[in-house]
Design a protein around this motif. Sequence first.
Motif, PDB file in Angstrom:
ATOM      1  N   ARG A   1      39.974  38.308  40.030  1.00 40.98           N
ATOM      2  CA  ARG A   1      40.688  38.816  41.203  1.00 40.98           C
ATOM      3  C   ARG A   1      41.665  40.099  40.458  1.00 40.98           C
ATOM      4  NH1 ARG A   1      41.519  38.384  46.590  1.00 40.98           N
ATOM      5  NH2 ARG A   1      43.354  39.911  47.352  1.00 40.98           N
ATOM      6  N   TYR A   2      42.160  39.903  39.316  1.00 38.21           N
ATOM      7  CA  TYR A   2      42.861  41.088  38.844  1.00 38.21           C
ATOM      8  C   TYR A   2      41.940  42.056  38.255  1.00 38.21           C
ATOM      9  CZ  TYR A   2      45.884  43.874  36.069  1.00 38.21           C
ATOM     10  OH  TYR A   2      46.533  45.170  35.371  1.00 38.21           O
TER      11      TYR A   2
ATOM     12  N   TYR B   1      47.341  41.992  44.680  1.00 39.18           N
ATOM     13  CA  TYR B   1      46.130  42.401  43.439  1.00 39.18           C
ATOM     14  C   TYR B   1      46.129  41.146  42.605  1.00 39.18           C
ATOM     15  CZ  TYR B   1      47.016  46.943  45.523  1.00 39.18           C
ATOM     16  OH  TYR B   1      46.843  48.098  46.168  1.00 39.18           O
TER      17      TYR B   1
ATOM     18  N   LYS C   1      39.039  48.476  41.397  1.00 37.35           N
ATOM     19  CA  LYS C   1      38.803  49.129  42.437  1.00 37.35           C
ATOM     20  C   LYS C   1      39.877  50.397  42.524  1.00 37.35           C
ATOM     21  CE  LYS C   1      37.528  45.367  45.251  1.00 37.35           C
ATOM     22  NZ  LYS C   1      37.474  44.485  46.274  1.00 37.35           N
TER      23      LYS C   1
ATOM     24  N   SER D   1      40.774  43.984  40.941  1.00 36.40           N
ATOM     25  CA  SER D   1      41.789  44.749  41.496  1.00 36.40           C
ATOM     26  C   SER D   1      41.924  46.124  40.583  1.00 36.40           C
ATOM     27  CB  SER D   1      43.378  44.269  41.437  1.00 36.40           C
ATOM     28  OG  SER D   1      43.026  43.166  42.457  1.00 36.40           O
TER      29      SER D   1
ATOM     30  N   PRO E   1      47.879  46.991  39.274  1.00 37.31           N
ATOM     31  CA  PRO E   1      46.601  47.020  38.821  1.00 37.31           C
ATOM     32  C   PRO E   1      46.196  48.550  38.189  1.00 37.31           C
ATOM     33  CG  PRO E   1      46.625  47.425  41.113  1.00 37.31           C
ATOM     34  CD  PRO E   1      48.007  46.945  40.878  1.00 37.31           C
TER      35      PRO E   1
END
Length: 582
Positions: free
Chosen positions: A458-459, A582, A465, A462, A428
């Motif tokens: 989700r990726y 991730y 974040k 990630s 990520p």
Amino acid sequence: MPSLFSSLVLPSMLFWWQVVAGLSSLSEICNSTFITDALPVDAYTGIEIDKTSLIVNQLDNFTVNSGGAYNICNITFSYTHVGRDDTFQVNYWLPDPAAFRNRFLATGGGALMINGGASGPSDGPVYGAVSGRTDGGFGSFFTEYDTDGVDLLANGTLNYDTLFSFGYLAIHEMSVLGKALTRSAMQMDATAKLYSYYEGCSEGGREGWSQIQKFGGEWDGAAIGAPALRYSFQQVNHLFSGVAMQTLGYTPMPCELDTIVNATIAACDAFDGRIDGVVSRTDLCKLHFDMSSIIGTAFYCEAEPSYAGGPEGSPHGAEPAQNGTVSAEAIAVARTILDGLHDLSGKRVYLSYQPSATFADATPQYNDTIDAWAPPVDGVGGLFVARLLQQLELSALPTIEGVTYDTLRDWMVLGYQMFQDTLQVNWPDLTDFYANGGKIVHYHGESDNSIPPASSVRYWDSVRKIMYPGMSLHQSAEALGEWYRLYLVPGAGHCSSNTLQPDGPYPDAPLAAVIAWVEDGIKPVMLNATATSGAYAGEQPLCAFPLRPLFVDDGETMICEYDPDSLDTWFFDFDSILMPVY
């Protein structure tokens, strides 16, 4: 500039083409003598180009896959790696010099192929780009990675050279050589900017992220669709539907599952504020639709004869007529599949498809010996386990008998450990790409039945974040959206529109949006998309995640809203796995 979290309108997209002066005509450069002198013999340390392998031919009025006819120079040559007995083929298309716009375009493949397997890297001429593809060293542009002698040398012996090649290295080498060839053959000044782009979907999307994550400083932009991120999780996840049926002790008929899908689409259609046969808000479907309401719905499908070309080209056996009513047991199977894999203690392992996606992984097989439907053993998932994890020269996993949810979890984690540096593609930290000024348009069909759209979410989350720690969701999404934007495509399937929701939109030209963003600073606040049929045919631009589409004014006007309750349905805690995923 409007906020990402406000209602948005689609900006007009303008392209300012700069004609490159001083180049020869296509016929002058498209010959073996000129191209031999232009070959990038010193571009990549450890690579030796075989000049005798060079094939050059001009194609006039050639029709590319995305439409339009172009004059191109078709170039193929081979190279070897010093100290290795191998041969790699690369194929490049050069546009007419008058149409060249200082661009190089790398393209990827699909399924288990490192390239598209078609006649060539066909989108390059559309954008005035030199475009390229590779055979990955597999012997042919039409060879799949799982063929004998490609991923395995023998039982228990993985072919690590081809593993790295398929994972990321062959695309990288093709791109480095292609950019050097572009500069030389197109007679670019040493100080001139060459824009480097990537385009691909599915496996091609995974390949694209492999380049951005590992070689970010070498790319200006990418249009990436439905990528096969977290390779071991993605492939093993294909087996989950069959294991769910086996575990629950009930195998629904295919017609029963189709009825559940169609009823779900009908029930969830209006949650976005418009009735158009398209589920634009699968998140609201999750929150507000009770699938048990389908129990008792009648279904009927005619018998089917046997035929040769079934899924993945395999024979398809005869199937009897299917009729009955949707059972509570079938609903339990559907709910379990859509809820995603949990281990035997109830902890979450992975995510799954959105309601309205077809149950492609759950297509039961009719066993005429026992006159009953049996849980499927998915071909792609089974192949991954048999050949890459168990390293056996098998074309499929023979059975899922004895396979439990914990078995699937262990296979996912084993693949995570074995292939983190090659196939997984879930790094990520995109600092190098960001620092180079790169831009990404990432899109994913919301009704994808092969790669769950929540995988892309989700990726994206990630990256958000990791790149912007300590910021709120609002702040970090705004910051990330300045160079990386994710678009969920309402009703769309896997890398295409969806026959069950045909009136949904699909992105017109994601790469064009990337080019305008990189070269002209036109950020795609919303992504151009078009519905080709239905009462609302025409332009239907896409909202950038985390904004979600909502129709107001009796379905006539779309806004992009921030809905925290529905957003929660996209984020998951994989508490069954201690390592970060991730």
